[in-house]
Design a protein around this motif. Structure first.
Motif, PDB file in Angstrom:
ATOM      1  N   SER A  23       0.799  -1.223   0.000  1.00 53.40           N
ATOM      2  CA  SER A  23       0.000   0.000   0.000  1.00 53.40           C
ATOM      3  C   SER A  23       0.836   1.280   0.000  1.00 53.40           C
ATOM      4  CB  SER A  23      -0.964   0.002   1.189  1.00 53.40           C
ATOM      5  OG  SER A  23      -1.711   1.190   1.236  1.00 53.40           O
ATOM      6  N   PRO A  24       1.831   1.428   0.919  1.00 54.93           N
ATOM      7  CA  PRO A  24       2.597   2.682   0.862  1.00 54.93           C
ATOM      8  C   PRO A  24       3.550   2.760  -0.330  1.00 54.93           C
ATOM      9  CG  PRO A  24       3.396   1.287   2.641  1.00 54.93           C
ATOM     10  CD  PRO A  24       2.167   0.629   2.100  1.00 54.93           C
ATOM     11  N   LEU A  25       3.957   1.605  -0.887  1.00 57.76           N
ATOM     12  CA  LEU A  25       4.912   1.627  -1.997  1.00 57.76           C
ATOM     13  C   LEU A  25       4.257   1.927  -3.331  1.00 57.76           C
ATOM     14  CD1 LEU A  25       7.342  -1.371  -1.315  1.00 57.76           C
ATOM     15  CD2 LEU A  25       7.810   1.063  -1.083  1.00 57.76           C
ATOM     16  N   ILE A  26       2.967   1.625  -3.469  1.00 64.17           N
ATOM     17  CA  ILE A  26       2.349   1.686  -4.788  1.00 64.17           C
ATOM     18  C   ILE A  26       2.319   3.099  -5.348  1.00 64.17           C
ATOM     19  CG2 ILE A  26       0.028   2.000  -3.877  1.00 64.17           C
ATOM     20  CD1 ILE A  26       1.141   0.057  -7.026  1.00 64.17           C
ATOM     21  N   GLY A  27       2.242   4.091  -4.457  1.00 64.98           N
ATOM     22  CA  GLY A  27       2.167   5.459  -4.956  1.00 64.98           C
ATOM     23  C   GLY A  27       3.517   6.058  -5.316  1.00 64.98           C
ATOM     24  N   LEU A  28       4.600   5.475  -4.772  1.00 62.22           N
ATOM     25  CA  LEU A  28       5.910   6.075  -4.984  1.00 62.22           C
ATOM     26  C   LEU A  28       6.420   5.947  -6.419  1.00 62.22           C
ATOM     27  CD1 LEU A  28       7.678   5.119  -1.634  1.00 62.22           C
ATOM     28  CD2 LEU A  28       6.476   7.232  -2.244  1.00 62.22           C
ATOM     29  N   PRO A  29       6.276   4.779  -7.074  1.00 58.60           N
ATOM     30  CA  PRO A  29       6.756   4.709  -8.464  1.00 58.60           C
ATOM     31  C   PRO A  29       6.050   5.683  -9.392  1.00 58.60           C
ATOM     32  CG  PRO A  29       6.409   2.513  -7.601  1.00 58.60           C
ATOM     33  CD  PRO A  29       5.825   3.466  -6.608  1.00 58.60           C
ATOM     34  N   GLN A  30       4.793   6.035  -9.058  1.00 59.30           N
ATOM     35  CA  GLN A  30       4.088   6.986  -9.904  1.00 59.30           C
ATOM     36  C   GLN A  30       4.822   8.326  -9.933  1.00 59.30           C
ATOM     37  OE1 GLN A  30      -0.016   7.231  -8.742  1.00 59.30           O
ATOM     38  NE2 GLN A  30      -0.255   5.011  -8.603  1.00 59.30           N
ATOM     39  N   MET A  31       5.348   8.731  -8.765  1.00 59.56           N
ATOM     40  CA  MET A  31       6.113   9.976  -8.724  1.00 59.56           C
ATOM     41  C   MET A  31       7.342   9.884  -9.623  1.00 59.56           C
ATOM     42  SD  MET A  31       5.813  10.390  -4.610  1.00 59.56           S
ATOM     43  CE  MET A  31       7.042  11.677  -4.567  1.00 59.56           C
ATOM     44  N   LEU A  32       8.021   8.742  -9.545  1.00 62.19           N
ATOM     45  CA  LEU A  32       9.221   8.553 -10.356  1.00 62.19           C
ATOM     46  C   LEU A  32       8.878   8.524 -11.840  1.00 62.19           C
ATOM     47  CD1 LEU A  32      12.215   7.826 -10.806  1.00 62.19           C
ATOM     48  CD2 LEU A  32      11.591   5.447 -10.399  1.00 62.19           C
ATOM     49  N   LEU A  33       7.807   7.772 -12.188  1.00 64.73           N
ATOM     50  CA  LEU A  33       7.476   7.627 -13.595  1.00 64.73           C
ATOM     51  C   LEU A  33       6.952   8.931 -14.189  1.00 64.73           C
ATOM     52  CD1 LEU A  33       5.844   4.094 -13.454  1.00 64.73           C
ATOM     53  CD2 LEU A  33       8.139   4.710 -14.199  1.00 64.73           C
ATOM     54  N   MET A  34       6.266   9.729 -13.372  1.00 62.30           N
ATOM     55  CA  MET A  34       5.839  11.034 -13.872  1.00 62.30           C
ATOM     56  C   MET A  34       7.047  11.932 -14.141  1.00 62.30           C
ATOM     57  SD  MET A  34       2.703  10.862 -14.370  1.00 62.30           S
ATOM     58  CE  MET A  34       2.448  12.582 -14.767  1.00 62.30           C
TER      59      MET A  34
END
Length: 787
Positions: free
Chosen positions: A486-497
């Protein structure tokens, strides 16, 4: 190399792949489509040309397709042009033959004794160059990395067990592919950067650009890293909040003593508020630091480059287009600062995100790490490919825009000529054609950039969807805890954006390298030397001028002066008259050291002017040219130019001596009247008198007047002659004129003839009595036969 020179001498027709951009004595700039996007081709061409006797330096830039050739000024420019054409033809032909027979085999060009680039045939200059095909073997520097990546993946798979083996092997493959692509990108970028920096520069251009601002760069980088860490912490806290809302608690907070959902939500609210404040404060501080850094870099490079331009040799400065120099000082210097004000910050934040996320996923969720980071090698490869293609487009776009700007300025400056020949529509059509060409080039660049950005966006979106799908299945299967996912799923979105900005970053990086190359090309032009000469104190100069067997020729032209000997006595008025092209103005330029004699000596008070300080020499000489330049300012400022501390009374006195005071006093604002660019508000005669007043105020012991009265009426000319007789008392005055009435009272008149020789000399009356060339000119102008 002799065969290359021989072939070059026999070449009569330029190849379409190479076009001269500017040709000045000792230096030529070329646009060569063969080297666009091909570092190897640029290296081969530069190496081939450096072997030619007489060529002292060659720089070929694959980013812009520009080739700079420096050569001995005594070598004919057309010979150098033929050599460049022939070298490009040979290398292009050998390259095409190698591509047809064995693309993987390097072919040597016997006539150039160097190896050609393993690239395709040469494209037209206005099309982007294709990147060389990548070799199947990644090279000795990459093979160990691939092996280590695969070994690490296999080792982790063995430790973790068979359930993770496929995912970890896939992750190792992603890591190895990323390393291979980035290594290739770095090598190519390093080669391109080295070409932009020049053969004598070891530092990367970005480090060279930052220069003395490294402390501010370090502060801005530290703030960016801290901001990114805070932003990722905020994302983690938000993930924990969702976890509390769904499951009633977040395990990491239980370890901190927050056991109930209410206390955890309250604690998370405080953490989120603190993280938001930290992100806002650090983002503000970092952006401010980066912007200030960009402004400082822009100001520093513009100031230093402009100071360098001011000290260029006059021949070098006259050989450069004004619009190109102005563009380098404004647009290109601004681009150097703009990269650090924006894209550099994005690169650092992206690197920080990778440095934090990769270990976090490897430790906490290795099952989904491979899909989360799969876009990285794909995006890196796309960006590398985009970088190769867009570099040539940008070079063409910049050149076409520069040509458009030059044409617009020239057309506007020639307004009277255009209207007198009724060619308004013709000029409008020319600008339309250049504008359409620049627009089409910009559209091609925009299409490529937009296509790249949207492709990157599609890859990142697919990766986010894949991470949700595969991670969700792992949670349902029980192989991945929901508390971790749950806490990790949002972090790659920041990187990929942030990854989606990579195309724009590469775009700005290419622009910056191209701008750096143009600014460095301007700063590479030779400046006038002034430190070795001895002082020539204006107060001690008597003013005797001697030309001792002087010969001089402008590049690619017949001799302007041929073994000329002449003495100009101190304290007298000496005149030079004669036909156009007889070398009169050349004598003045040699005395001012705008040029130096090819042979012989120019002496001032018995000292060779080449042994004197240029600065002190020019302080001792007042100079008024045929087309004097007036600055956009007041009349008083223009008269006081160069004598900035002169009192108002001295300004008025100089204007009175130059017969300028009557018309100045009649203006509404008098000496404070603003005259516009190049003195556009004044007539030609008024501009001439203002320039003459400027020379009078300088009060130099030697004064050169080059057609200084050509634009005044007869009455004003008579008044100026009376002034000059008073001003010229006990002063060496050299008057160059076509109107013989201007010099009839000179102490000595030298009549110049074609080829820079003295046909006659004497006083006005003596020359008339000889019934020679001077008498013939006098009869033509005055309508009076010689007595």
């Amino acid at each position: 190399m002799s065969s290359l020179m021989g072939a070059a001498a026999g070449s009569r027709h330029p190849v379409p792949d190479a076009r001269p951009r500017s040709v000045t004595p000792g230096r030529q700039r070329w646009d060569v489509g063969l080297v666009l996007g091909r570092p190897r081709a640029a290296e081969v061409l530069a190496a081939a040309l450096r072997r030619i006797p007489g060529i002292t330096e060659v720089r070929a830039n694959p980013v812009t397709g520009g080739v700079l050739v420096r050569h001995d000024a005594r070598v004919c420019a057309t010979d150098i042009g033929r050599i460049v054409h022939r070298a490009v033809t040979l290398i292009a032909g050998a390259t095409a033959g190698a591509a047809r027979s064995a693309p993987a085999r390097s072919t040597s060009v016997r006539s150039t004794a160097v190896r050609p680039a393993p690239a395709g045939p040469a494209e037209a200059p206005d099309r982007p160059a294709e990147a060389p095909a990548p070799r199947a073997d990644p090279g000795p520097a990459v093979r160990p990395v691939l092996a280590v990546g695969g070994g690490v993946a296999a080792g982790i798979a063995l430790v973790k067990g068979s359930t993770l083996s496929k995912q970890l092997v896939a992750l190792g493959g992603v890591a190895a592919a990323t390393v291979a692509v980035l290594h290739k990108a770095w090598r190519r970028t390093a080669d391109t950067a080295q070409d932009a920096a020049g053969p004598d520069t070891e530092r990367h251009p970005l480090l060279e650009i930052a220069g003395p601002h490294r402390r501010r760069l370090a502060r801005a980088a530290a703030l960016s890293v801290a901001c990114q860490v805070s932003e990722m912490a905020l994302g983690t806290f938000l993930g924990w909040t969702g976890l509390v809302l769904i499951k009633g608690q977040a395990a990491p907070l239980v370890n901190l003593g927050l056991t109930t959902a209410a206390t955890q939500l309250l604690g998370l609210a405080g953490l989120v508020a603190a993280a938001c404040a930290a992100v806002a404060g650090l983002s503000y501080a970092s952006n401010l630091q980066w912007r200030r850094l960009g402004q400082d870099i822009e100001h520093d490079w513009r100031s230093r480059t402009y100071r360098h331009v001011q000290h260029l040799e006059l021949g070098q400065l006259e050989g450069e287009r004004t619009t190109r120099v102005a563009s380098a000082l404004t647009d290109d210097a601004g681009q150097l600062g703009a990269f650090f004000a924006g894209p550099a910050n994005d690169v650092l934040q992206l690197a920080t995100s990778l440095a934090l996320l990769v270990p976090a996923f490897l430790l906490l969720a290795p099952q989904i790490a491979w899909i989360a980071f799969l876009p990285i090698p794909v995006v890196a490869w796309l960006s590398l490919r985009h970088q190769d293609r867009v570099a040539a487009d940008y070079a063409v776009t910049v050149e076409r825009r520069a040509g458009l700007g030059s044409q617009v300025i020239n057309s506007l400056g020639a307004g009277a000529t255009v209207k007198s020949f009724c060619t308004e529509d013709h000029e409008a059509e020319r600008v339309d054609e250049l504008s359409e060409a620049a627009q089409e080039s910009a559209r091609r660049t925009d299409r490529s950039t937009t296509r790249h950005a949207e492709t990157v966006r599609a890859c990142t979106t697919a990766s986010m969807a894949g991470t949700l799908l595969i991670g969700g299945r792992a949670v349902l299967d029980g192989t991945l805890r929901f508390e971790v996912f749950s806490p990790l799923i949002g972090l790659p979105q920041m990187l990929l954006m942030r990854m989606s900005r990579l195309g724009g970053i590469v775009d700005q990086y290419q622009r910056t390298l191209a701008s750096y190359d143009r600014v460095q090309g301007l700063r590479a032009l030779p400046v006038e030397t002034d430190g070795a000469g001895s002082a020539a104190d204006a107060g001690e100069v008597r003013g005797e001028i001697v030309l001792d067997h002087v010969s001089f020729a402008y590049p690619d032209r017949p001799s302007a002066l041929e073994d000329l000997s002449m003495t100009i006595p101190a304290g007298q008025v000496t005149a030079l008259v004669g036909a156009t092209g007889s070398g009169k103005t050349t004598i003045a330029r040699l005395l001012m050291r705008f040029q130096d004699a090819d042979s012989g000596r120019v002496l001032l008070d018995g000292r060779d002017v080449r042994e004197l300080s240029r600065h002190e020499l020019r302080h001792a000489i007042g100079f008024v040219s045929q087309d004097p330049f007036l600055f956009d300012g007041t009349i008083a400022d223009n008269i006081r130019y160069g004598s900035f501390d002169a009192a108002d009374e001295a300004v008025v006195e100089a204007a009175m001596m130059a017969e300028a005071h009557p018309f100045v006093a009649g203006l509404p604002d008098g000496y404070e009247t603003v005259i516009g660019e190049r003195g556009a508000a004044l007539s030609g005669g008024q501009r001439q008198r203002i320039a003459l007043a400027r020379a009078i105020l300088k009060d130099a012991p030697v004064v050169i007047l080059d057609e200084a009265t050509s634009a005044v009426d007869n009455e004003t000319e008579a008044a100026i002659q009376r002034t000059l007789r008073r001003f010229g008392a006990d002063r060496t005055m050299l008057i160059i004129a076509h109107r013989l009435s201007t010099v009839r009272h000179a102490d000595r008149i030298h009549v110049m003839d074609k080829g820079g020789v003295v046909a006659e000399q004497g006083t006005h009356d003596e020359l008339l009595a000889r019934h020679g060339l001077y008498a013939s000119l006098w009869q033509l102008q005055a309508g009076e036969p010689a007595a």
